[in-house]
Scaffold this motif. Structure first.
Motif, mmCIF file in Angstrom:
data_model
loop_
_atom_site.group_PDB
_atom_site.id
_atom_site.type_symbol
_atom_site.label_atom_id
_atom_site.label_comp_id
_atom_site.label_asym_id
_atom_site.label_seq_id
_atom_site.Cartn_x
_atom_site.Cartn_y
_atom_site.Cartn_z
ATOM 1 N N PRO A 125 0.828 -1.211 0.000
ATOM 2 C CA PRO A 125 0.000 0.000 0.000
ATOM 3 C C PRO A 125 0.861 1.259 0.000
ATOM 4 C CG PRO A 125 0.167 -0.876 2.208
ATOM 5 C CD PRO A 125 0.858 -1.875 1.319
ATOM 6 N N PRO A 126 0.257 2.411 -0.388
ATOM 7 C CA PRO A 126 1.001 3.672 -0.332
ATOM 8 C C PRO A 126 1.558 3.916 1.066
ATOM 9 C CG PRO A 126 -1.033 3.957 -1.554
ATOM 10 C CD PRO A 126 -1.094 2.598 -0.933
ATOM 11 N N LEU A 127 2.770 4.466 1.107
ATOM 12 C CA LEU A 127 3.541 4.530 2.346
ATOM 13 C C LEU A 127 3.334 5.844 3.103
ATOM 14 C CD1 LEU A 127 5.850 3.179 4.039
ATOM 15 C CD2 LEU A 127 7.467 4.373 2.543
ATOM 16 N N THR A 128 2.973 5.743 4.380
ATOM 17 C CA THR A 128 2.976 6.905 5.257
ATOM 18 C C THR A 128 4.430 7.338 5.442
ATOM 19 O OG1 THR A 128 0.975 6.219 6.429
ATOM 20 C CG2 THR A 128 2.414 7.773 7.557
ATOM 21 N N SER A 129 4.700 8.626 5.194
ATOM 22 C CA SER A 129 6.099 9.064 5.205
ATOM 23 C C SER A 129 6.198 10.497 5.700
ATOM 24 C CB SER A 129 6.687 8.958 3.794
ATOM 25 O OG SER A 129 8.070 9.248 3.778
ATOM 26 N N VAL A 130 7.336 10.836 6.276
ATOM 27 C CA VAL A 130 7.600 12.193 6.767
ATOM 28 C C VAL A 130 8.144 13.033 5.614
ATOM 29 C CG1 VAL A 130 8.871 13.611 8.399
ATOM 30 C CG2 VAL A 130 8.079 11.335 9.089
ATOM 31 N N ASP A 131 7.403 14.053 5.239
ATOM 32 C CA ASP A 131 7.841 14.958 4.181
ATOM 33 C C ASP A 131 8.850 15.939 4.771
ATOM 34 O OD1 ASP A 131 8.160 16.897 2.204
ATOM 35 O OD2 ASP A 131 6.099 16.682 1.507
ATOM 36 N N ILE A 132 10.087 15.899 4.295
ATOM 37 C CA ILE A 132 11.142 16.773 4.825
ATOM 38 C C ILE A 132 11.421 17.960 3.900
ATOM 39 C CG2 ILE A 132 12.217 14.885 6.117
ATOM 40 C CD1 ILE A 132 14.345 14.753 3.894
ATOM 41 N N ASP A 133 10.598 18.117 2.845
ATOM 42 C CA ASP A 133 10.717 19.243 1.910
ATOM 43 C C ASP A 133 12.132 19.327 1.343
ATOM 44 O OD1 ASP A 133 10.251 21.461 0.394
ATOM 45 O OD2 ASP A 133 9.566 22.740 2.039
ATOM 46 N N ILE A 134 12.496 18.304 0.593
ATOM 47 C CA ILE A 134 13.856 18.196 0.045
ATOM 48 C C ILE A 134 14.189 19.383 -0.851
ATOM 49 C CG2 ILE A 134 15.381 16.779 -1.380
ATOM 50 C CD1 ILE A 134 13.638 14.363 -0.521
ATOM 51 N N PHE A 135 13.215 19.822 -1.631
ATOM 52 C CA PHE A 135 13.432 20.969 -2.521
ATOM 53 C C PHE A 135 13.909 22.186 -1.723
ATOM 54 C CE2 PHE A 135 12.038 24.918 -4.440
ATOM 55 C CZ PHE A 135 12.419 24.803 -5.767
ATOM 56 N N SER A 136 13.239 22.464 -0.599
ATOM 57 C CA SER A 136 13.614 23.631 0.212
ATOM 58 C C SER A 136 14.988 23.478 0.845
ATOM 59 C CB SER A 136 12.568 23.881 1.309
ATOM 60 O OG SER A 136 11.369 24.353 0.744
ATOM 61 N N LEU A 137 15.368 22.243 1.193
ATOM 62 C CA LEU A 137 16.717 22.019 1.719
ATOM 63 C C LEU A 137 17.762 22.491 0.707
ATOM 64 C CD1 LEU A 137 16.306 18.446 3.261
ATOM 65 C CD2 LEU A 137 16.620 20.565 4.539
ATOM 66 N N GLY A 138 17.571 22.102 -0.559
ATOM 67 C CA GLY A 138 18.507 22.518 -1.596
ATOM 68 C C GLY A 138 18.451 24.008 -1.872
ATOM 69 N N TYR A 139 17.244 24.547 -1.934
ATOM 70 C CA TYR A 139 17.056 25.967 -2.237
ATOM 71 C C TYR A 139 17.709 26.845 -1.180
ATOM 72 C CZ TYR A 139 14.509 30.208 -3.672
ATOM 73 O OH TYR A 139 14.175 31.466 -4.110
ATOM 74 N N GLN A 140 17.457 26.526 0.090
ATOM 75 C CA GLN A 140 18.017 27.326 1.182
ATOM 76 C C GLN A 140 19.540 27.176 1.266
ATOM 77 O OE1 GLN A 140 16.578 29.564 3.021
ATOM 78 N NE2 GLN A 140 14.519 29.214 2.245
ATOM 79 N N ALA A 141 20.050 25.988 0.946
ATOM 80 C CA ALA A 141 21.503 25.783 0.956
ATOM 81 C C ALA A 141 22.170 26.661 -0.101
ATOM 82 C CB ALA A 141 21.838 24.314 0.727
ATOM 83 N N ALA A 142 21.589 26.709 -1.310
ATOM 84 C CA ALA A 142 22.149 27.541 -2.379
ATOM 85 C C ALA A 142 22.060 29.019 -2.021
ATOM 86 C CB ALA A 142 21.418 27.266 -3.692
ATOM 87 N N LYS A 143 20.929 29.431 -1.494
ATOM 88 C CA LYS A 143 20.732 30.832 -1.102
ATOM 89 C C LYS A 143 21.780 31.259 -0.064
ATOM 90 C CE LYS A 143 17.112 33.902 0.750
ATOM 91 N NZ LYS A 143 17.779 34.386 1.952
#
Length: 335
Positions: free
Chosen positions: A286-304
């Protein structure tokens, strides 16, 4: 005659250095001034020469992305392209380019970072991982090279700009979520003991169980690498777990396959929650319950953060925490 930066400055009634900073989209220039300068650039048909500008300022307008020491599995992990997507978003907006640094071993990776630095190919680095006793972070720090870490660094923490989730709290939140579904026997599977993210999630899981007064048998924790026999041993524990927290979605996919081989159905016999909320979590059965860690924002904030440091070496060190949330799907249910 070609239009020059001096022509733009004269028309906009600003200094040539201000025009240069507008081209770099410097945060030190007001939006009103940027708009006025860009209007005159457009009116004059002025096109910035980024190569000449880089030579004049002794910068490359390029940043290096340091991957973990790489095998095939690293490049198949969706975390990395998604974080690169976030990095690219900020980088493209500010006219920088990316150079990917890879190596099969940590020594090879360090050697390539040193070569790239000596030859002046980049202005700084984003380290896409965090682990204990990292020779690359030691090198970057010692040489005073601008860098940002995605994750929680274990060296020079107060002096290193880094972007992370609160992985300790995220794991505690998962335990709270599962106890809210009446689960009291909760196992933890996966995660090596080298990378900090895994250590933080395991620590959060253990502390949450202790604080809730719930059992924490030694056999309830299964670390990588593990196999079908290890999974069988876990499920034969007395009493067996009714729920399982898995270190990330890719590991969860392997665990789910093993559970199917052992005839264990999810979530009827065992609930599962994982981390990262990759696209494959929704596609699992079945579809997996998972913790969304907002990977996109991790990269965006690191570059900024890195580019701000490159453009202003006096920029303060930042410790940025990207929020997480639990995305509930059908792999977990009330006991």
């Amino acid at each position: 005659m070609a239009v020059t930066i001096k022509d733009v400055a004269k028309r906009a009634k600003v200094a040539t250095s201000t025009v240069s900073r507008v081209i770099q989209d410097s945060p030190k220039i007001s939006e009103a001034t940027k708009a006025r300068v860009r209007k005159e650039m457009k009116a004059l048909g002025y096109e910035p020469n980024y190569s000449a500008q880089s030579l004049a300022n002794r910068v490359t307008q390029s940043i290096g992305i340091i991957m973990p020491e790489s095998d095939v599995a690293i490049f198949q992990n969706p975390f990395f392209p998604e974080s690169l997507r976030g990095i690219s978003e900020w980088v493209n907006e500010h006219n920088y380019t990316l150079s990917i640094v890879t190596g099969k071993t940590s020594d090879e990776l360090l050697s390539r970072v040193k070569l790239m630095t000596r030859t002046g190919r980049v202005d700084g680095y984003i380290v896409l991982y965090s682990k204990q006793k990292d020779s690359i972070v030691e090198y970057l720090h010692k040489e005073k090279i601008p860098y940002t870490v995605i994750g929680k660094p274990q060296q020079f923490v107060s002096e290193t700009t880094h972007v992370d989730n609160d992985n300790y709290q995220a794991a505690k939140d998962v335990v709270t979520y599962l106890t809210g579904l009446n689960h009291e026997r909760i196992a933890y599977v996966g995660g090596d003991q080298e990378h900090v993210v895994n250590l933080e999630r395991l620590r959060g899981y253990q502390d949450a169980l202790r604080e809730a007064g719930l059992p924490l048998p030694e056999e309830y924790v299964v670390r990588e690498p593990f196999n079908l026999g290890d999974m069988r041993t876990l499920l034969q524990a007395t009493p067996p777990p009714t729920a399982m927290i898995v270190s990330d979605d890719l590991v969860a996919m392997s665990v789910q396959k093993m559970l199917a081989q052992l005839g264990v159905s999810m979530p009827e016999q065992l609930s599962m929650v994982s981390f990262n909320n990759l696209m494959l979590a929704e596609l699992m059965n079945p579809p997996l319950t998972s913790v969304d860690i907002d990977i996109f924002s991790l990269g965006y904030q690191a570059a900024k953060s890195l580019i701000e440091k490159i453009e202003d070496p006096k920029e303060l060190t930042k410790h940025i925490i990207v929020p997480h949330r639990i995305v509930e799907r059908k792999s977990s249910q009330t006991l």
